[in-house]
Design a protein around this motif. Structure first.
Motif, PDB file in Angstrom:
ATOM      1  N   UNK A   1      17.397 -15.047  15.406  1.00  0.00           N
ATOM      2  CA  UNK A   1      17.038 -15.829  14.146  1.00  0.00           C
ATOM      3  C   UNK A   1      18.273 -16.465  13.533  1.00  0.00           C
ATOM      4  N   UNK A   2      18.419 -17.633  13.236  1.00  0.00           N
ATOM      5  CA  UNK A   2      19.437 -18.270  12.954  1.00  0.00           C
ATOM      6  C   UNK A   2      19.504 -18.472  11.402  1.00  0.00           C
ATOM      7  N   UNK A   3      20.093 -17.270  10.795  1.00  0.00           N
ATOM      8  CA  UNK A   3      20.176 -17.409   9.264  1.00  0.00           C
ATOM      9  C   UNK A   3      21.350 -16.844   8.976  1.00  0.00           C
ATOM     10  N   UNK A   4      22.110 -17.201   7.720  1.00  0.00           N
ATOM     11  CA  UNK A   4      23.287 -16.451   7.466  1.00  0.00           C
ATOM     12  C   UNK A   4      23.370 -15.063   7.169  1.00  0.00           C
ATOM     13  N   UNK A   5      24.395 -14.352   7.774  1.00  0.00           N
ATOM     14  CA  UNK A   5      24.500 -12.846   7.676  1.00  0.00           C
ATOM     15  C   UNK A   5      25.273 -12.696   6.361  1.00  0.00           C
ATOM     16  N   UNK A   6      24.531 -11.881   5.676  1.00  0.00           N
ATOM     17  CA  UNK A   6      24.872 -11.557   4.190  1.00  0.00           C
ATOM     18  C   UNK A   6      25.960 -10.565   4.273  1.00  0.00           C
ATOM     19  N   UNK A   7      26.158 -10.044   5.109  1.00  0.00           N
ATOM     20  CA  UNK A   7      27.325  -9.033   5.109  1.00  0.00           C
ATOM     21  C   UNK A   7      28.620  -9.569   5.254  1.00  0.00           C
ATOM     22  N   UNK A   8      28.736 -11.026   5.546  1.00  0.00           N
ATOM     23  CA  UNK A   8      29.985 -11.935   5.321  1.00  0.00           C
ATOM     24  C   UNK A   8      30.073 -12.280   4.024  1.00  0.00           C
ATOM     25  N   UNK A  88      12.583 -13.099  -0.645  1.00  0.00           N
ATOM     26  CA  UNK A  88      11.773 -13.985   0.012  1.00  0.00           C
ATOM     27  C   UNK A  88      12.609 -15.086   0.821  1.00  0.00           C
ATOM     28  N   UNK A  89      13.608 -15.464   0.356  1.00  0.00           N
ATOM     29  CA  UNK A  89      14.401 -16.495   0.982  1.00  0.00           C
ATOM     30  C   UNK A  89      15.288 -15.925   2.100  1.00  0.00           C
ATOM     31  N   UNK A  90      16.147 -14.658   1.743  1.00  0.00           N
ATOM     32  CA  UNK A  90      17.109 -14.141   2.925  1.00  0.00           C
ATOM     33  C   UNK A  90      16.301 -13.526   4.030  1.00  0.00           C
ATOM     34  N   UNK A  91      14.760 -13.158   3.490  1.00  0.00           N
ATOM     35  CA  UNK A  91      14.167 -12.519   4.703  1.00  0.00           C
ATOM     36  C   UNK A  91      13.148 -13.255   5.160  1.00  0.00           C
ATOM     37  N   UNK A  92      13.045 -14.385   4.934  1.00  0.00           N
ATOM     38  CA  UNK A  92      12.102 -15.355   5.649  1.00  0.00           C
ATOM     39  C   UNK A  92      12.058 -15.276   7.069  1.00  0.00           C
ATOM     40  N   UNK A  93      10.949 -15.264   7.615  1.00  0.00           N
ATOM     41  CA  UNK A  93      10.872 -15.160   9.049  1.00  0.00           C
ATOM     42  C   UNK A  93      10.965 -13.650   9.693  1.00  0.00           C
ATOM     43  N   UNK A  94      11.239 -12.624   8.860  1.00  0.00           N
ATOM     44  CA  UNK A  94      11.139 -11.187   9.340  1.00  0.00           C
ATOM     45  C   UNK A  94       9.515 -10.678   9.042  1.00  0.00           C
ATOM     46  N   UNK A  95       8.815 -10.827  10.077  1.00  0.00           N
ATOM     47  CA  UNK A  95       7.550 -10.403   9.778  1.00  0.00           C
ATOM     48  C   UNK A  95       7.278  -8.954   9.583  1.00  0.00           C
ATOM     49  N   UNK A  96       8.415  -8.242  10.055  1.00  0.00           N
ATOM     50  CA  UNK A  96       8.182  -6.639  10.031  1.00  0.00           C
ATOM     51  C   UNK A  96       8.807  -6.078   8.802  1.00  0.00           C
ATOM     52  N   UNK A  97       9.107  -6.997   7.660  1.00  0.00           N
ATOM     53  CA  UNK A  97       9.510  -6.611   6.426  1.00  0.00           C
ATOM     54  C   UNK A  97       8.571  -6.803   5.227  1.00  0.00           C
ATOM     55  N   UNK A  98       8.389  -5.793   4.671  1.00  0.00           N
ATOM     56  CA  UNK A  98       7.567  -5.945   3.069  1.00  0.00           C
ATOM     57  C   UNK A  98       8.583  -5.591   2.146  1.00  0.00           C
ATOM     58  N   UNK A  99       8.441  -6.749   1.221  1.00  0.00           N
ATOM     59  CA  UNK A  99       8.983  -6.418  -0.143  1.00  0.00           C
ATOM     60  C   UNK A  99       8.399  -6.040  -1.278  1.00  0.00           C
ATOM     61  N   UNK A 100       8.952  -4.897  -2.024  1.00  0.00           N
ATOM     62  CA  UNK A 100       8.184  -4.283  -2.834  1.00  0.00           C
ATOM     63  C   UNK A 100       8.889  -4.268  -4.407  1.00  0.00           C
ATOM     64  N   UNK A 101       8.316  -5.146  -5.228  1.00  0.00           N
ATOM     65  CA  UNK A 101       9.196  -5.135  -6.719  1.00  0.00           C
ATOM     66  C   UNK A 101       8.349  -3.819  -7.382  1.00  0.00           C
ATOM     67  N   UNK A 102       9.077  -2.844  -7.602  1.00  0.00           N
ATOM     68  CA  UNK A 102       8.622  -1.567  -8.201  1.00  0.00           C
ATOM     69  C   UNK A 102      10.010  -0.657  -8.330  1.00  0.00           C
ATOM     70  N   UNK A 103       9.955   0.222  -8.905  1.00  0.00           N
ATOM     71  CA  UNK A 103      10.506   1.410  -9.369  1.00  0.00           C
ATOM     72  C   UNK A 103      10.345   2.568  -8.278  1.00  0.00           C
ATOM     73  N   UNK A 104      11.410   2.815  -7.708  1.00  0.00           N
ATOM     74  CA  UNK A 104      11.270   3.753  -6.415  1.00  0.00           C
ATOM     75  C   UNK A 104      10.925   5.018  -7.181  1.00  0.00           C
TER      76      UNK A 104
END
Length: 296
Positions: A1-8, A88-104
């Motif tokens: 998947x062609x997207x910037x690696x954020x660890x850089x 939503x931007x950096x993980x776009x295209x990863x269909x196996x990721x669910x983003x949850x906006x909450x206090x764990x």
């Protein structure tokens, strides 16, 4: 998947500037900017496509990208609503990721696991905000959430406390609680320059492999942990005095002394010298005694 690696580092800077993001001190935000450390975390967590991973505090999605490549499913729980558009931007295209906006700490994790993983044990991986490290880890343990392992970045001092044993200055209630529920192993020490912004303290990656059953037999878990906390609340006092002074321990001092003697310990013994197995034996000895005010 062609997207910037954020660890850089430069890619992290670019995304932060794109969204004009400001770090929130109250959320303890320090983003990882070292791909070698990220690789170590993923390897230590031993993740494969059969796994569901819970990530706490994904930030801008730096580690989430690595997790998504390795795992079957990723649930990323982020408290800061300002980070959701970035995720939503950096993980776009990863269909196996669910983003949850909450206090764990308020999230129904057991319900999430039931919904997303049919109740089967998950793996927890996180670069934890240091101010809530202990509440998050102990919450997972004490609620008996189905978790196979917890691999987390924490303050180095906290990692040392989790894995140390009797006689060490870092040994305390956290050491015993973690070791009752899991086997701790420090994977790597991580210096401040691996983060943006740089924290003031060193960090460490620790893996906690959860026990299928506790390593000691305890009749009353709550009583044992009340005893442990009381014995470390006043470290300079003898174990007997520490327990006798606690409002959580209702037994008369002579009963406490008798239980300590059953361990083969003298009157001057301090809690910091007892092993988990000895705390379990002490707890079991007291659990068999009738409590005078019926609290237990």
């Amino acid at each position: 998947m062609n997207r910037p690696v954020l660890g850089i580092p430069q890619n992290t800077i670019d995304i932060l500037q794109k969204y004009n993001f400001s770090f929130q001190k109250k959320f303890g935000q320090n983003f990882l900017i070292d791909t070698h450390v990220l690789d170590k975390i993923i390897r230590a967590a031993d993740i494969n496509k059969e796994d569901m991973v819970l990530e706490v505090g994904p930030g801008i999605g730096t580690m989430t990208q690595f997790l998504a490549e390795a795992a079957g499913k990723v649930a990323a729980v982020e408290i800061d609503k300002n980070l959701i558009p970035i995720l939503n931007d950096t993980l776009a295209g990863y269909e196996n990721v669910r983003i949850i906006n909450d206090d764990v700490l308020k999230l129904d994790i057991r319900g999430l696991i039931s919904e997303e993983n049919e109740g089967k044990p998950i793996k927890v991986v996180a670069n934890l905000p240091y101010y809530i490290t202990t509440p998050i880890i102990m919450g997972l343990f004490e609620e008996h959430v189905p978790v196979e392992s917890i691999t987390v970045m924490v303050q180095k001092e906290v990692a040392d406390r989790m894995q140390t044993g009797p006689g060490n200055k870092d040994y305390g209630a956290l050491s015993l609680a973690v070791q009752y529920y899991a086997k701790p192993y420090i994977v790597a020490n991580v210096p401040p320059n691996c983060f943006m912004p740089r924290p003031k303290v060193g960090s460490a990656v620790i893996r906690l492999t959860c026990h299928e059953r506790p390593p000691v037999a305890v009749e009353d878990e709550r009583l044992m942990f009340d005893i442990i906390r009381a014995s470390f609340n006043q470290r300079r006092k003898t174990l007997a005095n520490g327990l006798n002074n606690s409002d959580k321990i209702a037994f008369p001092k002579e009963v406490i002394m008798d239980a300590i003697e059953q361990l083969g310990k003298g009157a001057s013994v301090r809690g910091e010298s007892l092993t988990l197995e000895e705390f379990a034996r002490l707890s079991n000895a007291l659990a068999q005694r009738p409590c005078p005010d019926g609290d237990f």
